[in-house]
Scaffold this motif. Structure first.
Motif, PDB file in Angstrom:
ATOM      1  N   PHE A  31      43.234  49.198  46.278  1.00 22.66           N
ATOM      2  CA  PHE A  31      43.011  47.756  46.357  1.00 22.66           C
ATOM      3  C   PHE A  31      44.353  47.036  46.185  1.00 22.66           C
ATOM      4  N   LEU A  32      44.578  46.028  47.005  1.00 28.94           N
ATOM      5  CA  LEU A  32      45.685  45.098  46.787  1.00 28.94           C
ATOM      6  C   LEU A  32      45.215  43.849  46.057  1.00 28.94           C
ATOM      7  N   ASP A  33      43.977  43.482  46.305  1.00 27.93           N
ATOM      8  CA  ASP A  33      43.298  42.359  45.673  1.00 27.93           C
ATOM      9  C   ASP A  33      41.824  42.535  46.018  1.00 27.93           C
ATOM     10  N   PRO A  34      40.930  41.660  45.576  1.00 28.70           N
ATOM     11  CA  PRO A  34      39.506  41.903  45.833  1.00 28.70           C
ATOM     12  C   PRO A  34      39.111  41.934  47.302  1.00 28.70           C
ATOM     13  N   ARG A  35      39.969  41.458  48.188  1.00 27.47           N
ATOM     14  CA  ARG A  35      39.600  41.386  49.609  1.00 27.47           C
ATOM     15  C   ARG A  35      40.464  42.227  50.529  1.00 27.47           C
ATOM     16  N   ASN A  36      41.403  42.980  49.986  1.00 27.09           N
ATOM     17  CA  ASN A  36      42.290  43.776  50.831  1.00 27.09           C
ATOM     18  C   ASN A  36      42.513  45.161  50.234  1.00 27.09           C
ATOM     19  N   ARG A  49      29.091  46.688  29.115  1.00 29.86           N
ATOM     20  CA  ARG A  49      29.733  46.616  27.800  1.00 29.86           C
ATOM     21  C   ARG A  49      31.245  46.589  27.924  1.00 29.86           C
ATOM     22  N   TYR A  50      31.779  47.210  28.987  1.00 29.80           N
ATOM     23  CA  TYR A  50      33.221  47.307  29.174  1.00 29.80           C
ATOM     24  C   TYR A  50      33.544  47.007  30.633  1.00 29.80           C
ATOM     25  N   ARG A  51      34.767  46.542  30.852  1.00 27.86           N
ATOM     26  CA  ARG A  51      35.234  46.260  32.216  1.00 27.86           C
ATOM     27  C   ARG A  51      36.553  46.968  32.444  1.00 27.86           C
ATOM     28  N   PHE A  52      36.641  47.670  33.556  1.00 30.11           N
ATOM     29  CA  PHE A  52      37.853  48.372  33.974  1.00 30.11           C
ATOM     30  C   PHE A  52      38.697  47.379  34.774  1.00 30.11           C
ATOM     31  N   PRO A  53      39.807  46.879  34.207  1.00 32.20           N
ATOM     32  CA  PRO A  53      40.562  45.829  34.887  1.00 32.20           C
ATOM     33  C   PRO A  53      41.381  46.356  36.064  1.00 32.20           C
ATOM     34  N   ALA A  54      41.657  45.477  37.005  1.00 30.76           N
ATOM     35  CA  ALA A  54      42.521  45.812  38.135  1.00 30.76           C
ATOM     36  C   ALA A  54      43.975  45.841  37.687  1.00 30.76           C
ATOM     37  N   GLU A  55      44.795  46.553  38.426  1.00 31.62           N
ATOM     38  CA  GLU A  55      46.200  46.680  38.042  1.00 31.62           C
ATOM     39  C   GLU A  55      47.010  45.419  38.298  1.00 31.62           C
ATOM     40  N   TRP A  56      46.468  44.461  39.042  1.00 34.81           N
ATOM     41  CA  TRP A  56      47.209  43.214  39.227  1.00 34.81           C
ATOM     42  C   TRP A  56      46.955  42.235  38.085  1.00 34.81           C
ATOM     43  N   GLU A  57      46.099  42.600  37.156  1.00 37.07           N
ATOM     44  CA  GLU A  57      45.912  41.781  35.965  1.00 37.07           C
ATOM     45  C   GLU A  57      47.097  42.008  35.013  1.00 37.07           C
ATOM     46  N   PRO A  58      47.307  41.117  34.026  1.00 42.23           N
ATOM     47  CA  PRO A  58      48.494  41.231  33.164  1.00 42.23           C
ATOM     48  C   PRO A  58      48.655  42.618  32.558  1.00 42.23           C
ATOM     49  N   CYS A  59      49.881  43.137  32.623  1.00 45.18           N
ATOM     50  CA  CYS A  59      50.197  44.489  32.155  1.00 45.18           C
ATOM     51  C   CYS A  59      50.963  44.388  30.839  1.00 45.18           C
ATOM     52  N   GLY A  60      50.466  45.079  29.803  1.00 45.64           N
ATOM     53  CA  GLY A  60      51.125  45.046  28.507  1.00 45.64           C
ATOM     54  C   GLY A  60      52.248  46.054  28.376  1.00 45.64           C
ATOM     55  N   ALA A  61      52.088  47.237  28.975  1.00 48.94           N
ATOM     56  CA  ALA A  61      53.091  48.298  28.892  1.00 48.94           C
ATOM     57  C   ALA A  61      52.764  49.366  29.922  1.00 48.94           C
ATOM     58  N   VAL A  62      53.773  50.158  30.256  1.00 48.63           N
ATOM     59  CA  VAL A  62      53.584  51.332  31.106  1.00 48.63           C
ATOM     60  C   VAL A  62      54.007  52.561  30.308  1.00 48.63           C
ATOM     61  N   TRP A  63      53.124  53.562  30.282  1.00 46.15           N
ATOM     62  CA  TRP A  63      53.407  54.831  29.626  1.00 46.15           C
ATOM     63  C   TRP A  63      53.914  55.839  30.654  1.00 46.15           C
ATOM     64  N   THR A  92      39.961  50.632  41.125  1.00 46.94           N
ATOM     65  CA  THR A  92      39.012  49.530  40.979  1.00 46.94           C
ATOM     66  C   THR A  92      39.591  48.201  41.432  1.00 46.94           C
ATOM     67  N   ASP A  93      38.684  47.272  41.716  1.00 48.66           N
ATOM     68  CA  ASP A  93      39.098  45.889  41.984  1.00 48.66           C
ATOM     69  C   ASP A  93      38.983  45.020  40.738  1.00 48.66           C
ATOM     70  N   GLY A  94      38.617  45.621  39.608  1.00 50.20           N
ATOM     71  CA  GLY A  94      38.503  44.879  38.367  1.00 50.20           C
ATOM     72  C   GLY A  94      37.208  44.109  38.210  1.00 50.20           C
ATOM     73  N   ALA A  95      36.360  44.147  39.231  1.00 47.28           N
ATOM     74  CA  ALA A  95      35.113  43.386  39.206  1.00 47.28           C
ATOM     75  C   ALA A  95      33.901  44.290  39.420  1.00 47.28           C
ATOM     76  N   GLY A  96      34.042  45.571  39.078  1.00 47.42           N
ATOM     77  CA  GLY A  96      32.907  46.473  39.125  1.00 47.42           C
ATOM     78  C   GLY A  96      32.814  47.353  40.350  1.00 47.42           C
ATOM     79  N   ARG A  97      33.770  47.240  41.273  1.00 49.26           N
ATOM     80  CA  ARG A  97      33.772  48.136  42.432  1.00 49.26           C
ATOM     81  C   ARG A  97      34.798  49.245  42.215  1.00 49.26           C
ATOM     82  N   LEU A  98      34.469  50.439  42.688  1.00 43.65           N
ATOM     83  CA  LEU A  98      35.307  51.604  42.461  1.00 43.65           C
ATOM     84  C   LEU A  98      35.399  52.428  43.738  1.00 43.65           C
ATOM     85  N   MET A  99      36.610  52.890  44.056  1.00 48.60           N
ATOM     86  CA  MET A  99      36.816  53.877  45.113  1.00 48.60           C
ATOM     87  C   MET A  99      37.145  55.210  44.449  1.00 48.60           C
ATOM     88  N   VAL A 100      36.464  56.271  44.882  1.00 46.52           N
ATOM     89  CA  VAL A 100      36.719  57.611  44.372  1.00 46.52           C
ATOM     90  C   VAL A 100      36.544  58.614  45.510  1.00 46.52           C
TER      91      VAL A 100
END
Length: 357
Positions: free
Chosen positions: A229-234, A15-29, A166-174
């Protein structure tokens, strides 16, 4: 197998996707620093260091700063001293806080199926009750979502934003120490937590990285000090350059576990060691220093903490520039901020671009 991935409800509809930080950024809090107990005896240089952090972000991205009352006035003064003033791209938001680590109590922003943005507000109890008071911080995430006009999901877990990568495509490191913690989520199994991460973030694969954190870490091992993650492969993984470093064994265990996972996951991942600077103490306490605590500002820029260790700082910046071709990699002095036990990523909460749902 140690370090192997686990499923996180992969058969459930996303239902929802957690985007990667290299995707477009609207603002930083950010949240303006004011709690002197976070930097005992060494608070004086911190506001000016934050002002320089604001300046660096503003080169590409709007900034919103949580501050109220006298804290807001101090924020305005420090910004003016740095040649900055409130504007459409630099806003002071009237929301109180207990501390500045907005990554951990701010929302996790996700993208709904229709492409619109939603804020997930987790429960926050100050890293398992380590700091009092934390009532203002626990309420701030919901207020941030309301101010931005975003719908809010009340997350079913007690966790911090710095614990998720996250890599923005459903993988998560914790790090399981931050989630499978009786002081945060008593009685919840790994399977139940995985299901919740799938439901709220669309996560279908989790790698549990539990070797250890840099010396001085007080979060039980936030992943944003350990591996990113730097990108989906690194992926970069913090690494102590000497076996005399007290962090060496734990960080090496993280690297080995990530290497095992990297051979099993799809798409395949290359894990790169990102050396940490030499150990540092202040007033007898270890100061955690990790270049993994960088802040990514979309696809074009990356702000990286530096620690006045010239050779190590330059080595880290050079490696990240090599691995992130086409990305402007900028060092930001965090020598003073780091005494608070966090740096750039810990002190920021990035909101992806996109309309509200």
């Amino acid at each position: 197998m140690p370090g192997s991935p686990s499923a996180a409800g992969a058969s459930a509809p996303v239902r929802y996707r957690f985007p990667a930080e290299w995707e477009p950024c609207g603002a930083v809090w950010l949240a303006w620093p004011h709690n002197r107990d976070t930097w005992p005896g060494h608070f004086e240089p911190v506001p000016s260091a934050f002002a320089q952090f604001v300046r660096a972000i503003l080169q590409s991205t709007p900034v919103r700063i949580l501050a109220t009352g006298a804290v807001a006035e101090d924020c305005r003064l420090r910004l003016r001293e740095s040649g900055l003033a409130e504007s459409d791209i630099l806003q002071i938001v009237d929301i109180p806080t207990n501390d500045c680590w907005v990554r951990d109590y701010g929302p996790t922003y996700v993208i709904a199926q229709d492409g619109r943005k939603v804020a997930v507000h987790w429960h926050f109890n100050a890293w398992g009750g380590k700091c009092e008071p934390f009532d203002a911080d626990a309420a701030a995430g919901a207020k941030m979502a309301k101010w931005a006009g975003l719908p809010r999901l009340d997350g079913a877990l007690t966790l911090e934003g710095g614990a998720l990568e996250t890599d923005g495509a459903g993988r998560l490191m914790v790090n399981p120490g931050c989630l499978l913690d009786p002081a945060r989520n008593p009685g919840l199994s790994k399977e139940r937590i995985s299901q919740q991460l799938n439901h709220f973030l669309g996560i279908h694969e989790i790698v549990w990285v539990d070797g250890g954190a840099p010396a001085g870490d007080d979060t039980d091992g936030h992943i944003d000090q350990i591996a990113r993650f730097l990108d989906p492969r690194n992926v970069v993984c913090a690494f102590a350059g000497s076996d005399e470093d007290p962090s060496f064994a734990g960080l090496e265990a993280n690297y080995r576990k990530l290497r095992l996972w990297s051979r099993q996951t799809e798409p395949g991942v290359t894990v790169h060691r990102l050396p940490t600077p030499p150990p540092r103490e202040l007033d007898g306490a270890a100061v955690p220093q990790s270049y993994c605590n960088f802040l990514r500002l979309g696809a074009e820029r990356m702000l990286v903490p530096t620690f006045r260790s010239p050779e190590c700082d330059e080595r880290a910046l050079a490696l990240l520039r090599e691995l992130c071709s086409g990305v402007e990699v900028v060092g930001v002095d965090c020598f003073d901020i780091a005494w608070g036990l966090g740096t750039l990523h810990c002190a920021s909460c990035h909101e992806p671009a996109g309309p509200a749902a």
